[in-house]
Design an enzyme around this catalytic site. Structure first.
Site, PDB file in Angstrom:
ATOM      1  CG  HIS A  84      -0.189   0.254   2.491  1.00  9.66           C
ATOM      2  ND1 HIS A  84       0.623  -0.707   3.065  1.00  9.66           N
ATOM      3  CD2 HIS A  84      -0.105   1.345   3.272  1.00  9.66           C
ATOM      4  CE1 HIS A  84       1.167  -0.196   4.162  1.00  9.66           C
ATOM      5  NE2 HIS A  84       0.738   1.045   4.311  1.00  9.66           N
ATOM      6  CG  HIS A  99       0.293   5.431   3.531  1.00 16.38           C
ATOM      7  ND1 HIS A  99      -1.071   5.262   3.673  1.00 16.38           N
ATOM      8  CD2 HIS A  99       0.877   4.587   4.406  1.00 16.38           C
ATOM      9  CE1 HIS A  99      -1.302   4.368   4.609  1.00 16.38           C
ATOM     10  NE2 HIS A  99      -0.130   3.933   5.061  1.00 16.38           N
TER      11      HIS A  99
END
Length: 177
Positions: A84, A99
């Site tokens: 992620h 992120h």
């Protein structure tokens, strides 16, 4: 390039975003938008770790598509095991973390497809990862993406250049020493 070349070139690329538009142009200490969407100041990210700048200055982007591209020429400094988040370092010393989503570490990588590996050299506009809005929503997480200069304390200023709609490859942040 003649008039017809321009017209046909536009028709061929209309609606087909590659993420490599203007891939050769990189200004020093500049972060280009790694994804399209709605850019927001750091303080508007609905997560205190990001909004308070604990991990560094930067901004958020509410993405409009599920692809993340290199925000400048550099080297991949890390890829999260849970896919992620990625880090990228520029030749002029910027260390950036992208992120995707909030609390998406809980997803264990489901819905994320990383296209790069640690140590890999990349060029601005190169595809870094893709993600599924459906999987993020199903897990109950926002897709807001944090774009953070993790070594921000090395700079006198980190300025968000645009809020609102932003396209991949547009100037997003500028740092000054």
């Amino acid at each position: 390039m003649g008039l017809f070349d321009k017209i046909f070139a536009k028709k061929e690329t209309k609606g087909k975003k590659t993420g490599t538009e203007n891939s050769s142009a990189c200004e020093p200490l500049t972060v280009y938008a790694p994804l399209s969407g709605k850019a927001m100041p750091l303080g508007d990210i609905p997560d205190p770790v990001f909004s308070q700048g604990i991990l560094g200055p930067g901004c958020g982007i509410e993405p409009s598509e599920g692809a993340v591209y290199a925000p400048f020429h550099g080297e991949i400094s890390f890829v999260a095991d849970t896919k992620h988040a990625v880090g990228i370092s520029s030749p002029d010393g910027m260390e950036l973390m992208i992120h995707v989503g909030l609390d998406t570490v809980d997803m264990g990588g489901k819905g994320f497809d990383v296209k790069v590996k640690q140590g890999q050299k990349v060029h601005k506009g190169e595809l870094l990862l893709t993600f599924s809005f459906d999987d993020i929503r199903a897990a109950g997480h926002p897709s807001t993406t944090a774009v953070l200069l993790t070594n921000g304390s090395d700079y006198a200023e980190v300025k968000l250049e645009v809020t609102g709609n932003v396209e991949t490859g547009a100037v997003l942040l500028r740092a000054a020493k």
